[in-house]
Design a protein around this motif. Structure first.
Motif, PDB file in Angstrom:
ATOM      1  N   ILE B  89       0.802  -1.227  -0.034  1.00 35.03           N
ATOM      2  CA  ILE B  89      -0.054   0.018  -0.074  1.00 35.03           C
ATOM      3  C   ILE B  89       0.921   1.161  -0.181  1.00 35.03           C
ATOM      4  O   ILE B  89       1.704   1.367   0.930  1.00 35.03           O
ATOM      5  CB  ILE B  89      -1.056  -0.014   1.168  1.00 35.03           C
ATOM      6  N   ASP B  90       0.730   1.990  -1.123  1.00 31.18           N
ATOM      7  CA  ASP B  90       1.820   3.275  -1.301  1.00 31.18           C
ATOM      8  C   ASP B  90       0.924   4.426  -0.318  1.00 31.18           C
ATOM      9  O   ASP B  90       1.935   5.269  -0.189  1.00 31.18           O
ATOM     10  CB  ASP B  90       1.743   3.496  -2.826  1.00 31.18           C
ATOM     11  N   PHE B  91      -0.275   4.677  -0.108  1.00 29.29           N
ATOM     12  CA  PHE B  91      -0.788   5.639   0.495  1.00 29.29           C
ATOM     13  C   PHE B  91      -0.848   5.551   2.152  1.00 29.29           C
ATOM     14  O   PHE B  91      -0.758   4.337   2.442  1.00 29.29           O
ATOM     15  CB  PHE B  91      -2.076   5.879  -0.081  1.00 29.29           C
ATOM     16  N   ASP B  92      -0.874   6.644   2.609  1.00 22.42           N
ATOM     17  CA  ASP B  92      -0.447   6.780   4.204  1.00 22.42           C
ATOM     18  C   ASP B  92      -1.978   6.467   4.946  1.00 22.42           C
ATOM     19  O   ASP B  92      -2.187   7.238   5.829  1.00 22.42           O
ATOM     20  CB  ASP B  92       0.007   8.221   4.302  1.00 22.42           C
ATOM     21  N   PHE B  93      -2.632   5.438   4.681  1.00 22.18           N
ATOM     22  CA  PHE B  93      -3.785   5.221   5.228  1.00 22.18           C
ATOM     23  C   PHE B  93      -3.468   4.803   6.719  1.00 22.18           C
ATOM     24  O   PHE B  93      -2.477   4.230   6.882  1.00 22.18           O
ATOM     25  CB  PHE B  93      -4.747   4.168   4.549  1.00 22.18           C
ATOM     26  N   THR B  94      -4.449   4.846   7.821  1.00 21.54           N
ATOM     27  CA  THR B  94      -4.117   4.392   9.136  1.00 21.54           C
ATOM     28  C   THR B  94      -4.585   2.835   9.098  1.00 21.54           C
ATOM     29  O   THR B  94      -5.367   2.296   8.174  1.00 21.54           O
ATOM     30  CB  THR B  94      -5.078   4.959  10.060  1.00 21.54           C
ATOM     31  N   GLU B  96      -6.765   1.532  10.986  1.00 29.61           N
ATOM     32  CA  GLU B  96      -8.131   1.430  11.029  1.00 29.61           C
ATOM     33  C   GLU B  96      -8.885   1.558   9.527  1.00 29.61           C
ATOM     34  O   GLU B  96      -9.670   1.113   9.433  1.00 29.61           O
ATOM     35  CB  GLU B  96      -8.311   2.471  12.116  1.00 29.61           C
ATOM     36  N   ASP B  97      -8.437   2.535   8.813  1.00 31.43           N
ATOM     37  CA  ASP B  97      -8.867   2.748   7.416  1.00 31.43           C
ATOM     38  C   ASP B  97      -8.882   1.652   6.788  1.00 31.43           C
ATOM     39  O   ASP B  97      -9.730   1.402   6.026  1.00 31.43           O
ATOM     40  CB  ASP B  97      -8.103   4.043   6.816  1.00 31.43           C
ATOM     41  N   ILE B  98      -7.682   0.839   6.706  1.00 31.44           N
ATOM     42  CA  ILE B  98      -7.628  -0.002   6.043  1.00 31.44           C
ATOM     43  C   ILE B  98      -8.594  -1.440   6.446  1.00 31.44           C
ATOM     44  O   ILE B  98      -9.279  -1.940   5.414  1.00 31.44           O
ATOM     45  CB  ILE B  98      -6.254  -0.639   5.932  1.00 31.44           C
ATOM     46  N   MET B 100     -11.259  -0.687   7.933  1.00 30.99           N
ATOM     47  CA  MET B 100     -12.583  -0.373   7.392  1.00 30.99           C
ATOM     48  C   MET B 100     -13.002  -0.846   6.014  1.00 30.99           C
ATOM     49  O   MET B 100     -14.169  -0.997   5.742  1.00 30.99           O
ATOM     50  CB  MET B 100     -12.868   1.143   7.767  1.00 30.99           C
ATOM     51  N   MET B 101     -11.921  -0.761   5.070  1.00 34.60           N
ATOM     52  CA  MET B 101     -12.259  -1.085   3.954  1.00 34.60           C
ATOM     53  C   MET B 101     -12.987  -2.545   3.650  1.00 34.60           C
ATOM     54  O   MET B 101     -13.399  -2.996   2.767  1.00 34.60           O
ATOM     55  CB  MET B 101     -10.800  -1.182   2.974  1.00 34.60           C
ATOM     56  N   GLY B 102     -12.637  -3.137   4.568  1.00 28.15           N
ATOM     57  CA  GLY B 102     -13.435  -4.620   4.450  1.00 28.15           C
ATOM     58  C   GLY B 102     -14.641  -4.617   4.662  1.00 28.15           C
ATOM     59  O   GLY B 102     -15.607  -5.471   4.149  1.00 28.15           O
ATOM     60  N   ARG B 153      -8.675  -7.027   8.033  1.00 31.12           N
ATOM     61  CA  ARG B 153      -9.768  -6.481   7.021  1.00 31.12           C
ATOM     62  C   ARG B 153     -10.532  -7.669   6.386  1.00 31.12           C
ATOM     63  O   ARG B 153     -11.913  -7.524   6.487  1.00 31.12           O
ATOM     64  CB  ARG B 153      -8.898  -6.141   5.864  1.00 31.12           C
TER      65      ARG B 153
END
Lengths: 350, 261
Positions: B89-94, B96-98, B100-102, B153
């Motif tokens: 993953i290149d972007f700086d997600f937290t 928890e964000d990742i 939550m994508m589940g 996730r």
């Protein structure tokens, strides 16, 4: 995703940014070669608001001032605002979609295609008008669309699009387009300045007709980009992951690619090639508010608008009464600022 | 209705190269099924066919008796979660964000997550033991931690079927055991269907209820660890010399590799 303080903070910040945008736009209206007092500027503006206009008299203000504000400065500010918003939103979306930090509106050859279209029109000396749009703008729009169709078909295998091939094909076609533009410039030395100004972007030929044509593209386009923001977040973490999470990746990719192409084509054909906005503004705000596209996209839109209004104001004020291409300003002032941000974020990681 | 995965006579080719040949297998709820085999034997390809990341043939993969090629991606994602081999993953997600994508397949149309989604994410974070990383950037955590986040996730997806591609190969021994224990516990308690590609034969012997042994795109044999992980079958599939003992604690087979053939 962004909850608690972060969510509230980003709400406050965006309101601050909108206020800043209004302030910058107003300041841009006061500045210029012709010296018009700010009270007069306000009176002229208020006079033109439907319903309110009759209450405010513009007696005593010279007609030339009214024309300068309403026909020249105001249309320029609005056009710069719209183009900045559009290009920046496209950049933000494409960086996510292709998971590539270098992605920007010009990447897929769209800008250079528009440039070539415009150059051909200038080269041939076309000057007909359709729906208030000059031949140059129409030719630019057609050039942009043809280019993206070529790039899209090169990178397509069945219904699937490979981002890597798309970017490489776009870059190759960009170089080819730029080369043809330069060749045409040599053959029409008499129109070289005009072509140059166009390929570096300029709002000198702004007008209400351009604004009216640009608005539907932007309103529809930006709404679609905002609607897909959550799905785009998931795609930015990997296409297979997104697919296993139930997102129809190829379909979303096609929709967003089409929307991005149309926004870019519309922006570039009204204002020429303005680089940098679409690359840098999304990065600046990604460093500040994080990568969540649902938050980042509104920031990019407003930030891009504000940035381009500032740059265009500088473009017409710095060497007044001469004009500097706005594309040169965006690069000259944008690069150092961006490099400073990069160094700062590098430090915070280490 | 039983939530099961059935593969019937599945073949798959990358271009001209046939990678899977007439695969038949069935995966049942409440069971952890292991896919084992040497590199290039087709384990991941089989898993990706089941997950519909690769397009399987018609009438070859069934989920709850439905042909998967007739299901839409959101329908599939509500039934089945996938933990891929590697995540970048290149972007700086937290974190928890990742996780939550589940919840993506459960969030309707263009709306946002609800409190229920947040509760499920919290449960997934705790179950995969990554709750302490919740606010951290996904780029700042280690490979093993990332693997556990990706598992969280998949858990947040709340599906009855979970597919895993080498879920523990990057983890230390403690987290290998803890993740495998979590997976088997979920499978047995909540009757989830688990299909996992594994490299470690002993880990597979300990935690899998059923093991399929693959070689050159074919299933060599399938059954409980005791029947499948015998020295002659392992020597045949992996081209090695090995000894097979019985683990004195779990009474499962324990493999000691001796040399390559």
């Amino acid at each position: 995703m962004f909850s608690g303080l972060k969510g509230k903070l980003s709400g406050v910040l965006i309101i601050a940014l909108i206020v800043l945008l209004i302030f910058i736009s107003a300041a841009s209206l006061f500045l210029g070669t012709a010296n018009i007092g700010y009270v007069d500027v306000f009176r002229i503006l208020l006079h033109h608001i439907p319903g309110l206009g009759d209450q405010i008299s513009i007696d005593g203000i010279p007609d030339s001032a009214v024309t300068i504000i309403m026909k020249l400065r105001l249309t320029r500010v609005i056009l710069a605002l719209l183009v900045g918003a559009g290009l920046s939103a496209v950049g933000s979306t494409m960086q996510c979609l292709f998971r590539n930090p270098m992605a920007e509106p010009g990447l897929l050859g769209i800008s250079s295609g528009a440039g070539l279209g415009a150059t051909i029109a200038i080269f041939l000396g076309l000057n007909t008008t359709v729906f208030g749009m000059g031949a140059t703008a129409i030719s630019a729009f057609i050039g942009a669309i043809i280019t993206i169709l070529i790039v899209y078909n090169i990178s397509r295998t069945g219904p699937k699009i490979s981002p890597t091939v798309l970017i490489l094909a776009g870059t190759a076609i960009s170089f080819m387009n730029s080369a043809i533009i330069q060749l045409l410039m040599i053959f029409r030395r008499d129109r070289m300045d005009y072509i140059m100004l166009w390929t570096m972007g300029s709002f000198t030929t702004s007008g209400w007709n351009k604004i009216l044509i640009l608005i539907p593209f932007l309103v529809a386009g930006l709404s679609i980009l905002l609607l897909y923001a959550r799905q785009l977040n998931v795609i930015s973490t990997g296409e297979e992951t997104a697919q296993s999470l139930g997102i129809e990746v190829e379909k979303v990719k096609r929709i967003l690619l089409a929307v991005c192409s149309l926004i870019t084509a519309a922006c570039v054909s009204t204002s020429g090639i303005i680089g940098f906005v679409g690359l840098i503004i999304p990065h600046v705000f990604r460093l500040i508010v994080g990568p969540d596209q649902r938050i980042l996209l509104p920031y990019s839109i407003i930030g891009g608008a504000a940035f381009l209004v500032i740059c265009d104001t500088l473009a017409r004020v710095i060497a007044s009464p001469a004009e500097i291409p706005v594309g040169a300003i965006t690069a000259v002032f944008g690069s150092p600022f961006f490099i400073a941000l990069l160094i700062r974020s590098k430090r915070s990681v280490m | 209705m039983e939530r099961s995965v059935k593969v019937e006579d599945l073949s798959f080719s990358y271009g001209n190269r046939e990678v899977l040949k007439n695969i038949c297998a069935s995966f049942k709820p409440g069971m952890v099924c292991g896919l084992l085999g040497p590199n290039g034997s087709g384990k991941t390809t089989l898993l990706k066919n089941i997950a519909s990341i690769l397009k399987p043939e018609k009438n070859a993969v069934y989920i709850n008796c439905r042909d998967i090629t007739k299901m839409t991606p959101p329908e599939i994602a509500k039934e089945m979660a996938l933990v891929p081999q590697s995540t970048n993953i290149d972007f700086d997600f937290t974190v928890e964000d990742i996780v939550m994508m589940g919840r993506t397949p459960h969030i309707k149309g263009f709306s946002n997550e609800t409190n229920e989604d947040r509760e499920i994410v919290q449960w997934a974070l705790e179950t995969a033991r990554v709750n302490h990383l919740k606010g951290r950037s996904i780029k700042s955590i280690s490979g093993g931690e990332l693997q556990r986040v990706v598992i969280a996730r998949a858990l947040a997806q709340k599906t009855r079927i979970i597919l895993l591609d080498e879920p523990v190969s990057q983890l230390d021994i403690h987290h290998q055991l803890s993740i495998m224990e979590t997976i088997t516990r979920l499978s047995h308690e909540q009757k989830l269907t688990i299909v996992t590609v594994l490299h470690d034969l002993n880990l597979a012997a300990e935690y899998c209820d059923i093991i399929y042994l693959l070689k050159d795109g074919c299933i060599v044999c399938g059954g409980p660890p005791k029947e499948v992980l015998t020295y002659d079958k392992i020597e045949n599939v992996y081209d090695i010399v090995c000894l097979v003992y019985e683990n004195p604690v779990s009474k499962k087979p324990h493999i000691i590799p001796v040399s390559s053939k």
